[in-house]
Design a protein around this motif. Structure first.
Motif, mmCIF file in Angstrom:
data_model
loop_
_atom_site.group_PDB
_atom_site.id
_atom_site.type_symbol
_atom_site.label_atom_id
_atom_site.label_comp_id
_atom_site.label_asym_id
_atom_site.label_seq_id
_atom_site.Cartn_x
_atom_site.Cartn_y
_atom_site.Cartn_z
ATOM 1 N N ILE A 201 0.624 -1.273 -0.007
ATOM 2 C CA ILE A 201 -0.116 0.000 -0.088
ATOM 3 C C ILE A 201 0.827 1.185 0.307
ATOM 4 N N TYR A 202 1.871 1.307 0.766
ATOM 5 C CA TYR A 202 2.804 2.417 0.872
ATOM 6 C C TYR A 202 3.714 2.744 -0.165
ATOM 7 N N LYS A 203 3.799 1.865 -1.125
ATOM 8 C CA LYS A 203 4.528 2.020 -2.247
ATOM 9 C C LYS A 203 3.940 2.078 -3.607
ATOM 10 N N ASN A 204 2.554 2.073 -3.224
ATOM 11 C CA ASN A 204 1.349 2.209 -4.479
ATOM 12 C C ASN A 204 1.578 3.442 -5.030
ATOM 13 N N SER A 205 1.365 3.476 -6.458
ATOM 14 C CA SER A 205 1.582 4.804 -6.894
ATOM 15 C C SER A 205 0.597 5.862 -6.864
ATOM 16 N N ARG A 206 -0.706 5.170 -6.580
ATOM 17 C CA ARG A 206 -1.844 6.116 -6.169
ATOM 18 C C ARG A 206 -1.642 6.621 -4.771
ATOM 19 N N ILE A 207 -1.066 5.915 -3.945
ATOM 20 C CA ILE A 207 -0.912 6.551 -2.764
ATOM 21 C C ILE A 207 0.251 7.709 -2.818
ATOM 22 N N LYS A 208 1.247 7.422 -3.403
ATOM 23 C CA LYS A 208 2.193 8.565 -3.347
ATOM 24 C C LYS A 208 1.755 9.886 -4.139
ATOM 25 N N ASN A 209 0.927 9.616 -5.174
ATOM 26 C CA ASN A 209 0.261 10.725 -6.019
ATOM 27 C C ASN A 209 -0.772 11.356 -5.235
ATOM 28 N N HIS A 210 -1.621 10.742 -4.423
ATOM 29 C CA HIS A 210 -2.525 11.403 -3.561
ATOM 30 C C HIS A 210 -1.919 12.223 -2.312
ATOM 31 N N PHE A 211 -0.946 11.709 -1.857
ATOM 32 C CA PHE A 211 -0.593 12.290 -0.534
ATOM 33 C C PHE A 211 0.740 13.449 -0.805
#
Length: 713
Positions: A201-211
């Motif tokens: 989850i932490y490395k997911n691109s959607r997470i990186k782009n969202h926060f």
């Protein structure tokens, strides 16, 4: 892992030097030097643990040490296998293979010399580049924590069955339905893959782009709030020397101020205690911008304490997902051979859906090389005989073998078991806990396993164990859970040999040995069991139910000074004042003919710390317990179960002065517990159950002193 590899190699070298004292002089010297070098290398590895993450030269050195240890392990194991095979040949075949044996010895000398030169080169590089394992710094502490994190993580490349979980959690964290700060938790037992899922989850691109910014901290059971704060701040800002001078509260304020106005995502991995959230929450501002925290924990209380959001419970892997993960780890993208599928699926299934267990099992099974099977622990369900045959064919270097779910009344020791030449532990158990296993006999071939240390059979062996078992000098634990009988080692052909030639000199545990004339004879020769620590004697025939002679042998010899634990079952004995060895620290009686006089004899034992008495099948004459001042001086735990004939317990002050734990169950006729008992300064726990209602009422009236718990069922 490297120090484990070197430890295995050291153990193999020690075995080689002990069992092969007649090695050619040059070979023995080389092996001895190699053992010394590996000992120093093992110490270096232990001192260096954690440093390889920060120091690349240390990492490279450790890698070279590991490779050298692997090579040493292979050379030793292959040579020892050859020696054992040569020993088992008859004289003619030994002569025919003598040149081959000499060639193998020459190869061992050459290989040990080559490995020794390689180690010398490693030491030279260590000195040349100034690599040391000495002082620790804050960098070392950092490396050690990273190493601990790596041990907890299941390798991401091998993850299966988490794709849907990842998508679900990422959707929940980024859906934007609530702008307030939310805490979400992933819960599940150890090994299910909580950390792995959180990492995906932490490395997911959607997470990186969202926060706007993200942080990951490992909490663990032994956490420090200050360490967590500094770890988190490192993800968001540069740490100056001034930062390290601040108090914990000042650090919280600094982190809080830094996160203001940012949409942040923080993972707190492996949280064990609810109070972690109480100590950390002040550092997280709620800016109503959709910031999120993700916690992983084994404890549901942690999740409910930190948030009202329902936690995400991680499920176990099903059989297909378990097999997929196992194959990824073992075969690395290649197809599983057809002859391994059945066994492999059983192994994967035995992990009960725990990803970490599957990965660890896969790591020890990643090839059929010597180094992998040396540490392989195999469980086999015996109703698939083909598995056992395959093991005997392919896994010659296996150390631990457990045959499970064995059917009753059959010859279940597989033919060819002597081929498992490095076997250390053999366990055989029946198909059902409620059924008992009957083994007609133990084949003498099992006694050819030179390194076997433990034989554990869960139930019943009909015939006496083979005479050749007396030649198993390395045997340490001989356990049969229902009954067994040892053979008389002496015969017309061996009567001229001394006792030491037959002594089980390393045997420490001997369980469920039947009382018989042979057993009496064996214990009269006290030198047969010089290191025995635990002994369990059991009734076999009404004619031989008196253990007095054996007890006299135990008491009368200095060769039983190591004996600490004695268990007697369905037996009787006399009333000699020195009936029981004074060195005993634990005695258990099950359905023995025990009376009040025996209890007095027990009270004189100076070292007795644990006493257990249980009548399960029959009733005997123990009607009163009596303890005089000074008796049972070291007794710490006393358990008495199903003694229905006991009516009264008397004790004087200063008897049982060190008693800490008392358990009474099923003593329906017992009318009292002595009031002197409650004055004991060391008493911590009293458990009573299945007793008369009158005694229960009396006990419930008692007011217990601080530090002592009375539990009534």
């Amino acid at each position: 892992m490297s120090d484990t590899v070197v430890s295995f190699a050291l153990e193999s070298l020690r075995d080689l030097l002990i069992h092969e004292v007649n090695l050619l002089p040059g070979v023995k010297e080389q092996v001895d030097l190699l053992k010394d070098d590996l000992g120093f290398m093992n110490s270096f590895l232990k001192d260096s643990e954690g440093k390889q993450n920060e120091h690349y030269m240390v990492k490279e050195l450790i890698s070279q040490i590991r490779d050298a240890a692997f090579q040493a392990e292979d050379v030793i194991s292959i040579y020892m296998a050859h020696v054992i095979k040569q020993r088992r040949r008859n004289l003619l075949r030994k002569l025919l293979h003598s040149f081959g044996h000499a060639a193998v010895l020459h190869d061992v000398a050459s290989e040990t010399t080559r490995i020794k030169n390689k180690i010398d080169n490693i030491y030279a590089n260590k000195s040349r580049f100034g690599i040391e394992a000495g002082s620790h710094s804050h960098l070392d502490e950092e490396a050690e924590r990273l190493l601990e994190q790596r041990r907890r993580d299941v390798e991401e490349v091998d993850v299966v069955g988490l794709a849907n979980d990842t998508t679900t959690m990422v959707d929940q964290l980024t859906d934007g339905r609530s702008l307030g700060l939310e805490v979400t938790s992933i819960i599940g037992m150890g090994g299910l893959g909580k950390t792995t899922l959180a990492r995906k989850i932490y490395k997911n691109s959607r997470i990186k782009n969202h926060f706007d910014c993200c942080a990951w901290v490992n909490v663990s059971q032994e956490y420090k709030t200050r360490r967590l704060l500094l770890d988190m701040m490192k993800c968001f800002m540069s740490l100056s020397d001034e930062i390290f001078k601040k108090s914990d509260e000042e650090l919280k304020h600094t982190l809080h101020d830094n996160l203001k106005g940012k949409k942040y995502f923080v993972v707190m991995d492996d949280v064990w205690k609810p109070e972690v959230w109480d100590q950390m929450k002040a550092a997280f501002p709620d800016e109503s911008n959709g910031s999120r925290l993700l916690i992983t924990s084994r404890e549901k209380d942690v999740a409910t304490h930190s948030s009202s959001t329902p936690p995400y419970s991680l499920p176990f892997l099903d059989d297909d997902a378990s097999w997929e993960l196992f194959c990824k780890k073992v075969f690395r993208g290649e197809k599983c051979p057809s002859y391994l599928k059945s066994l492999g699926r059983q192994l994967a299934k035995s992990c009960k859906g725990l990803p970490l267990s599957i990965v660890v099992l896969g790591a020890t099974s990643d090839s059929l090389s010597v180094r992998s099977v040396l540490s392989f622990h195999l469980i086999v369900w015996y109703n698939r005989v083909a598995y056992v045959k395959w093991i005997l064919k392919h896994f010659r270097f296996i150390r631990v073998l457990s045959l499970e779910k064995v059917g009753t009344y059959r010859s279940i020791i597989p033919k060819g078991i002597e081929k498992l030449i490095f076997l250390r532990y053999l366990r055989i158990s029946s198909s059902d806990d409620d059924k008992f296993l009957v083994i007609r006999s133990i084949p003498s071939s099992i006694c050819r396993l030179l390194y076997l240390e433990t034989i554990h059979i869960r139930d019943f062996v009909m015939k006496p164990l083979p005479k050749s078992i007396w030649m198993m000098k390395q045997l340490r634990h001989l356990i049969v859970t229902r009954r067994m009988e040892l053979s008389n080692p002496w015969s017309l052909t061996t009567k001229l040999l001394g006792d030491d030639d037959h002594a089980l000199s390393n045997l420490q545990v001997l369980s469920n040995l039947t009382v018989s004339p042979t057993t009496e004879l064996l214990f009269s020769k006290s030198s047969l069991f010089p290191n025995l620590r635990k002994l369990h004697l059991i009734f076999d025939h009404p004619k031989y139910c008196d253990a007095s002679k054996i007890l006299a042998s135990l008491q009368g010899s200095n060769n039983f000074q190591n004996l600490k634990t004695l268990k007697l079952e369905i037996l009787k004995f006399g009333h000699a004042l020195d009936l029981f060895p004074s060195v005993l620290t634990k005695i258990t009686f099950m359905d023995c003919s025990l009376d009040s006089d025996h209890f007095k004899i027990l009270g004189k034992l100076p070292n007795l710390r644990i006493l257990k008495i249980r009548f399960h099948r029959t009733r005997y004459v123990l009607r009163m317990l009596s303890a005089m001042a000074g008796e049972f001086p070291q007794l710490e735990a006393f358990q008495i179960i199903d003694c229905e004939e006991i009516e009264k317990w008397e004790m004087e002050m200063h008897s049982m002065p060190n008693l800490q734990r008392l358990v009474i169950k099923g003593c329906h006729s017992l009318r009292n517990l002595p009031h002197q008992l409650w004055s004991s300064t060391h008493l911590r726990l009293v458990e009573v159950s299945d007793i008369s209602e009158e005694l229960k009422k009396e006990l419930k009236k008692l007011k217990m002193k601080d530090g002592c718990n009375l539990i009534i069922f």
